[in-house]
Motif scaffolding. Structure first.
Motif, PDB file in Angstrom:
ATOM      1  N   ASP A 163       6.542  -6.528 -10.070  1.00 46.07           N
ATOM      2  CA  ASP A 163       6.412  -5.896  -8.763  1.00 46.07           C
ATOM      3  C   ASP A 163       5.215  -4.956  -8.813  1.00 46.07           C
ATOM      4  O   ASP A 163       5.263  -3.911  -9.452  1.00 46.07           O
ATOM      5  N   VAL A 190       9.444 -14.229  -9.480  1.00 45.45           N
ATOM      6  CA  VAL A 190       8.945 -13.762  -8.183  1.00 45.45           C
ATOM      7  C   VAL A 190       7.947 -12.650  -8.444  1.00 45.45           C
ATOM      8  O   VAL A 190       8.307 -11.585  -8.942  1.00 45.45           O
ATOM      9  N   THR A 192       5.861 -10.042  -6.733  1.00 42.50           N
ATOM     10  CA  THR A 192       5.809  -9.394  -5.424  1.00 42.50           C
ATOM     11  C   THR A 192       4.552  -8.550  -5.311  1.00 42.50           C
ATOM     12  O   THR A 192       4.246  -7.744  -6.179  1.00 42.50           O
ATOM     13  N   LYS A 220       7.073 -18.040  -7.817  1.00 39.29           N
ATOM     14  CA  LYS A 220       6.878 -17.693  -6.408  1.00 39.29           C
ATOM     15  C   LYS A 220       6.016 -16.437  -6.284  1.00 39.29           C
ATOM     16  O   LYS A 220       6.212 -15.467  -7.013  1.00 39.29           O
ATOM     17  N   LYS A 222       5.309 -13.594  -3.666  1.00 35.39           N
ATOM     18  CA  LYS A 222       5.912 -13.034  -2.461  1.00 35.39           C
ATOM     19  C   LYS A 222       5.044 -11.899  -1.938  1.00 35.39           C
ATOM     20  O   LYS A 222       4.694 -10.978  -2.675  1.00 35.39           O
ATOM     21  N   ILE A 224       4.631  -8.804   0.794  1.00 34.73           N
ATOM     22  CA  ILE A 224       5.388  -7.930   1.686  1.00 34.73           C
ATOM     23  C   ILE A 224       4.433  -7.049   2.478  1.00 34.73           C
ATOM     24  O   ILE A 224       3.279  -6.861   2.113  1.00 34.73           O
ATOM     25  N   TRP A 257       0.921 -20.590  -8.361  1.00 36.39           N
ATOM     26  CA  TRP A 257       2.110 -20.347  -7.554  1.00 36.39           C
ATOM     27  C   TRP A 257       2.281 -21.497  -6.561  1.00 36.39           C
ATOM     28  O   TRP A 257       1.480 -21.673  -5.645  1.00 36.39           O
ATOM     29  N   GLN A 259       4.890 -21.723  -4.661  1.00 43.57           N
ATOM     30  CA  GLN A 259       5.622 -21.181  -3.523  1.00 43.57           C
ATOM     31  C   GLN A 259       4.999 -19.839  -3.154  1.00 43.57           C
ATOM     32  O   GLN A 259       4.933 -18.940  -3.983  1.00 43.57           O
ATOM     33  N   VAL A 260       4.500 -19.758  -1.935  1.00 43.43           N
ATOM     34  CA  VAL A 260       3.909 -18.516  -1.438  1.00 43.43           C
ATOM     35  C   VAL A 260       4.649 -18.136  -0.164  1.00 43.43           C
ATOM     36  O   VAL A 260       4.605 -18.861   0.828  1.00 43.43           O
ATOM     37  N   ASP A 261       5.361 -17.029  -0.207  1.00 45.63           N
ATOM     38  CA  ASP A 261       6.129 -16.570   0.943  1.00 45.63           C
ATOM     39  C   ASP A 261       5.613 -15.216   1.402  1.00 45.63           C
ATOM     40  O   ASP A 261       5.215 -14.379   0.585  1.00 45.63           O
ATOM     41  N   GLY A 262       5.635 -15.002   2.702  1.00 42.09           N
ATOM     42  CA  GLY A 262       5.272 -13.711   3.272  1.00 42.09           C
ATOM     43  C   GLY A 262       6.301 -13.270   4.276  1.00 42.09           C
ATOM     44  O   GLY A 262       7.122 -14.069   4.744  1.00 42.09           O
ATOM     45  N   ASP A 263       6.264 -11.968   4.618  1.00 44.98           N
ATOM     46  CA  ASP A 263       7.274 -11.448   5.531  1.00 44.98           C
ATOM     47  C   ASP A 263       6.820 -11.489   6.987  1.00 44.98           C
ATOM     48  O   ASP A 263       7.389 -10.821   7.836  1.00 44.98           O
TER      49      ASP A 263
END
Length: 615
Positions: A163, A190, A192, A220, A222, A224, A257, A259-263
């Protein structure tokens, strides 16, 4: 001290203390300087261990399941921690050096393979100067708060989570690759990244110098705090510094990565290696940067229709800001004129005709992205009113022309602005207080060109404003005048067409909007001096302006509500002015230079000259 120590109460050690053997703490254990030493020593903390300096020594072992020298299941808080050997097992709880963690050997394992209890490892700064291995297991979390994790000639395993918070970053440096420097982000992990902090300075998340970085499949990334972007296509650096002089490019970066996720659900996220954000993806990694590409999804507020005319998209905000700024320039002339009430108690003349000439060089580097150069004139006439000539009433008109171009993602749109306005204004002074105000109507034509496409945007604006001033004389003939006010513009909706080669390609509507500025500042006047019959008064002014009205502009196809084009307008600004007024009984000549700077990289130079004739 050696042997066995079981503490279930309170132990407090002052000065420097060294422990060997086996120690179990189930209570409160504090020490100024504590050294845990010995190949067979084992310190198990079940509750609270704290102090100033902690040193853990032992025999380095790459297998964290053997010869464990320190186990934490509670709360460990020291100002500084040094680990120069041994196996450190942080099963649960919190391990948080306040200032610095120095690693000179051994293995640090964070978390466990099973279980629900999380292990938090907080570090302000981590200096890893030897072959110390970090192993972050399923229940572990490594937090980097406002600091840097530096691993030199070492291996960093991130099996569950890294993180990076605020200004934290992970740096992998290994000048001699033969010593095995590497970073490894494991499967099902993950990583972050706080987008607000990283993107604000476009700071890379990961860097390396002749090192290797491996990201396992299933890892992943992530993101934020993705709250807002100013364009429909944005690039941010994720990793760079891969100067691969001594490294096989095929091995410098392995995996990635997947998997790339955003909020923020408005965007899709992609990773690609490039020389710079505008290039196509590179086939080799040498000296390349890994960019994160944010692409707005169709139907969202940030989506830009690729079939829309570039001029329609880029120039709409320019038109709105330009008409608003034209009205402000005219208003500044009327405010400056009303200042006569400060200087002439019993005028010899009660009527005046004045002319202001002004020039502006304005540039907004971010957001809507444009620059223009404007020349204009304001002409006004007024008369003194009231029993003691304390009031002023007048009318004014303004005209200006500007040429400019857009500079951001729709760069290459040229525009020509022609604006004019009519106003009524007034002012009233009561001792050391002065209030002035105006109402007006402004209209503007904006012809824009982008390649073969042209469009003319015609805008209309109703405007009003007021300013309240309070004058002080802290020293004889020196005056300080704080002032605050508001300036409001209602920009009416406008329909316009885009044409190419004589044919209409699109019909657009710019929606109605309300723009409000709240300026607050102060004017400073020095004593007047007589120069060849002119009374000359130098002055300076500092004004901060905060917009509180609409901050975005919307353009959409006529009759169509879906997929509107939304652009942010420029924000708050500060203006610093220097100038002088010079007066004779029948004439006045004033000059003022203003430099403004503000949000979205706003920079503006402005010059105003005034000639006045009293009657």
């Amino acid at each position: 001290m050696r042997g066995t120590l079981d503490n279930e109460g309170t132990v407090k050690l002052t000065g420097a203390s060294t422990l060997g053997g086996k120690t179990t703490n189930k209570g409160t254990f504090t020490a100024d300087t504590l050294t845990l030493n010995g190949a067979e020593s084992l310190f198990t903390n079940e509750k609270t261990l704290s102090g100033k300096n902690l040193t853990i020594s032992g025999v380095p072992n790459s297998d964290p399941t053997q010869d464990t020298h320190f186990v934490n299941r509670g709360d460990v808080r020291f100002e500084t921690v040094t680990i120069n050997g041994g196996n450190i097992l942080l099963e649960t709880g919190t391990f948080a050096p306040a200032n610095m963690l120095t690693l000179e050997g051994g293995t640090v394992t964070i978390g466990q393979d099973t279980g629900a209890d999380k292990t938090a490892f907080h570090a302000a700064n981590i200096s890893n100067n030897a072959k110390t291995a970090f192993v972050v297991k399923k229940t572990g979390m490594l937090f980097v708060d406002d600091g840097t994790v530096t691993t030199t000639d070492s291996q960093l395993y991130l099996g569950q989570a890294l993180d990076l918070r605020q200004n934290g970053s992970l740096s992998v440096n290994n000048s001699t690759l033969a010593k095995g420097g590497s970073a490894h982000i494991g499967a099902d992990s993950v990583t972050t990244v706080d987008f607000a902090a990283i993107a604000a300075g476009n700071t890379p998340v990961l860097t390396t110098d002749n090192g290797t970085l491996t990201v396992d499949a299933g890892a992943k990334l992530k993101l934020i705090n993705i709250s807002q972007v100013n364009s429909a296509l944005a690039h941010y650096e994720v990793a760079n510094g891969f100067t691969l002089e001594n490294v096989d490019p095929a091995k410098a970066w392995t995996g990635g990565w997947d998997q790339v996720d955003g909020d923020n659900a408005d965007f899709e996220y992609q990773l690609s290696w490039k020389d710079n954000p505008d290039d196509a993806e590179s086939a080799t990694l040498k000296d390349k940067t890994l960019y994160l590409v944010l692409k707005a999804k169709p139907g969202t507020a940030h989506y830009q229709d690729p079939n829309a005319a570039p001029g329609a998209f880029s120039d709409g905000p320019v038109s709105a800001e330009a008409i608003f700024n034209h009205g402000r320039a005219a208003t500044n002339g009327m405010i400056g004129r009303s200042a006569i009430l400060w200087h002439v108690e019993t005028p010899e003349h009660d009527r005046a005709l004045w002319v202001d000439g002004f020039g502006e060089d304005r540039k907004v580097g971010d957001g809507i992205g444009y620059q223009y150069r404007r020349l204009g004139v304001v002409v006004g006439t007024d008369r003194r009113v009231g029993d003691h000539d304390q009031g002023l009433l007048g009318i004014a008109g303004s005209m200006s022309r500007a040429n400019g171009e857009t500079t951001q993602d729709w760069a290459g749109t040229d525009f020509k602005l022609n604006a004019a306005g009519l106003y009524a204004y007034g002012a009233y002074r009561d001792d050391d207080q002065l209030i002035n105000g105006h109402v007006g109507y402004v209209f503007q034509n904006n012809k824009m060109t982008h390649g073969a496409e042209t469009a003319t945007v015609k805008l209309r604006m109703l405007t009003m404003g007021a300013t309240l001033s309070q004058r002080f004389e802290p020293k004889e003939s020196y005056f300080v005048t704080p002032h605050l006010g508001f300036y409001l513009g209602w920009v009416l909706s406008s329909d316009y067409s885009i044409e190419a080669n004589g044919a209409t390609t699109a019909n657009k509507t710019m929606k109605r909007m309300t723009l409000i500025d709240l300026p607050i500042g102060a004017t400073f006047e020095a004593p007047k001096r007589n120069y060849k019959g002119w009374d000359v008064t130098p002055f300076a002014d500092v004004t901060y302006t905060k917009p509180i009205g609409d901050t975005t502009l919307t353009v959409q196809d006529q009759g169509v509500v879906a997929n509107p084009i939304v652009r942010n307008l420029s924000g708050a600004s500060t203006g610093v002015s220097l100038g002088f007024t010079s007066k004779k009984p029948d004439y006045e000549f004033d000059a003022r230079y203003r430099y403004s700077f503000g949000e979205n990289k706003l920079r503006e130079h402005a010059l105003m000259l005034r000639m006045l004739k009293n009657f």
